[in-house]
Design a protein around this motif. Structure first.
Motif, PDB file in Angstrom:
ATOM      1  N   THR A   1     -18.010 -14.364  -5.770  1.00  0.00           N
ATOM      2  CA  THR A   1     -17.818 -13.343  -6.928  1.00  0.00           C
ATOM      3  C   THR A   1     -16.590 -12.986  -7.084  1.00  0.00           C
ATOM      4  O   THR A   1     -15.899 -12.720  -7.968  1.00  0.00           O
ATOM      5  CB  THR A   1     -18.654 -11.977  -6.946  1.00  0.00           C
ATOM      6  N   VAL A   2     -15.782 -12.490  -5.995  1.00  0.00           N
ATOM      7  CA  VAL A   2     -14.530 -12.062  -5.756  1.00  0.00           C
ATOM      8  C   VAL A   2     -13.524 -13.205  -6.425  1.00  0.00           C
ATOM      9  O   VAL A   2     -12.552 -12.938  -7.181  1.00  0.00           O
ATOM     10  CB  VAL A   2     -13.948 -11.613  -4.510  1.00  0.00           C
ATOM     11  N   GLU A   3     -13.857 -14.532  -5.926  1.00  0.00           N
ATOM     12  CA  GLU A   3     -13.135 -15.489  -6.608  1.00  0.00           C
ATOM     13  C   GLU A   3     -13.074 -15.647  -8.063  1.00  0.00           C
ATOM     14  O   GLU A   3     -12.208 -15.991  -8.787  1.00  0.00           O
ATOM     15  CB  GLU A   3     -13.543 -16.966  -5.826  1.00  0.00           C
ATOM     16  N   ILE A   4     -14.332 -15.707  -8.711  1.00  0.00           N
ATOM     17  CA  ILE A   4     -14.255 -15.902  -9.971  1.00  0.00           C
ATOM     18  C   ILE A   4     -13.498 -14.662 -10.746  1.00  0.00           C
ATOM     19  O   ILE A   4     -12.964 -14.897 -11.655  1.00  0.00           O
ATOM     20  CB  ILE A   4     -15.685 -15.865 -10.530  1.00  0.00           C
ATOM     21  N   VAL A   5     -14.004 -13.242 -10.227  1.00  0.00           N
ATOM     22  CA  VAL A   5     -13.291 -12.289 -10.947  1.00  0.00           C
ATOM     23  C   VAL A   5     -11.669 -12.339 -10.989  1.00  0.00           C
ATOM     24  O   VAL A   5     -11.008 -11.794 -11.855  1.00  0.00           O
ATOM     25  CB  VAL A   5     -13.564 -10.801 -10.284  1.00  0.00           C
ATOM     26  N   SER A   6     -11.395 -12.604  -9.683  1.00  0.00           N
ATOM     27  CA  SER A   6      -9.686 -12.939  -9.445  1.00  0.00           C
ATOM     28  C   SER A   6      -8.990 -13.753 -10.177  1.00  0.00           C
ATOM     29  O   SER A   6      -8.157 -13.743 -10.950  1.00  0.00           O
ATOM     30  CB  SER A   6      -9.409 -13.202  -8.065  1.00  0.00           C
ATOM     31  N   ILE A   7      -9.774 -15.087 -10.651  1.00  0.00           N
ATOM     32  CA  ILE A   7      -9.057 -15.875 -11.574  1.00  0.00           C
ATOM     33  C   ILE A   7      -9.322 -15.336 -13.154  1.00  0.00           C
ATOM     34  O   ILE A   7      -8.114 -15.474 -13.644  1.00  0.00           O
ATOM     35  CB  ILE A   7     -10.203 -17.214 -11.569  1.00  0.00           C
ATOM     36  N   VAL A   8     -10.292 -14.746 -13.508  1.00  0.00           N
ATOM     37  CA  VAL A   8     -10.477 -14.299 -14.622  1.00  0.00           C
ATOM     38  C   VAL A   8      -9.343 -12.882 -14.855  1.00  0.00           C
ATOM     39  O   VAL A   8      -8.760 -12.775 -15.929  1.00  0.00           O
ATOM     40  CB  VAL A   8     -11.906 -13.601 -15.113  1.00  0.00           C
ATOM     41  N   LEU A   9      -9.256 -12.433 -13.831  1.00  0.00           N
ATOM     42  CA  LEU A   9      -8.167 -11.137 -13.792  1.00  0.00           C
ATOM     43  C   LEU A   9      -6.722 -11.710 -14.082  1.00  0.00           C
ATOM     44  O   LEU A   9      -6.006 -11.133 -14.906  1.00  0.00           O
ATOM     45  CB  LEU A   9      -8.376 -10.134 -12.653  1.00  0.00           C
ATOM     46  N   PHE A  10      -6.370 -12.605 -13.076  1.00  0.00           N
ATOM     47  CA  PHE A  10      -5.183 -13.181 -13.026  1.00  0.00           C
ATOM     48  C   PHE A  10      -4.637 -13.746 -14.422  1.00  0.00           C
ATOM     49  O   PHE A  10      -3.708 -13.982 -14.932  1.00  0.00           O
ATOM     50  CB  PHE A  10      -4.843 -14.135 -12.131  1.00  0.00           C
ATOM     51  N   ARG A  11      -5.613 -14.508 -15.061  1.00  0.00           N
ATOM     52  CA  ARG A  11      -5.525 -15.431 -16.458  1.00  0.00           C
ATOM     53  C   ARG A  11      -5.198 -14.149 -17.564  1.00  0.00           C
ATOM     54  O   ARG A  11      -4.648 -14.297 -18.312  1.00  0.00           O
ATOM     55  CB  ARG A  11      -6.916 -15.920 -16.738  1.00  0.00           C
TER      56      ARG A  11
END
Length: 113
Positions: free
Chosen positions: A97-107
């Motif tokens: 979940t942290v991986e997916i959220v970080s990708i969306v956040l940095f995008r």
């Protein structure tokens, strides 16, 4: 670059399969969770490479995803197969979940920078 990532992901899946075939103590649940964590990690790296994220964020996230992949792989090998009250399963879900959220956040951050 995407072909290299796909080839490396396939090679890691194959090596995991060979290790499962050789080692008798490697149970099927650990094998399946490790295969799933490999597939998810390399799919997230491929999605990250194809996205329109700034290069600085991509470099950081690839390194972070690589470290989290190693952690998830170690957790999935130790996974007992019981989902209820399993710390390994909860950590796998939290890390993914942290991986997916970080990708969306940095995008999102690179879109407005």
């Amino acid at each position: 670059m995407n072909k290299i990532i796909a080839i490396v992901g396939g090679a890691v899946l194959f090596i995991n399969w060979v290790v499962y075939a050789i080692l008798p103590s490697f149970n099927i649940v650990s094998f399946l969770t490790s295969e799933l964590s490999i597939i998810i990690s390399f799919a997230l790296i491929l999605i990250l490479q194809k996205s329109r994220t700034d290069s600085v964020f991509k470099i950081f996230l690839v390194m972070a995803l690589s470290v989290s992949f190693l952690i998830k792989y170690a957790l999935s090998i130790n996974f007992s197969g019981v989902i209820t009250n399993s710390i390994s399963f909860m950590l796998l879900v939290i890390i993914t979940t942290v991986e997916i959220v970080s990708i969306v956040l940095f995008r999102y951050l690179s879109k407005y920078s």
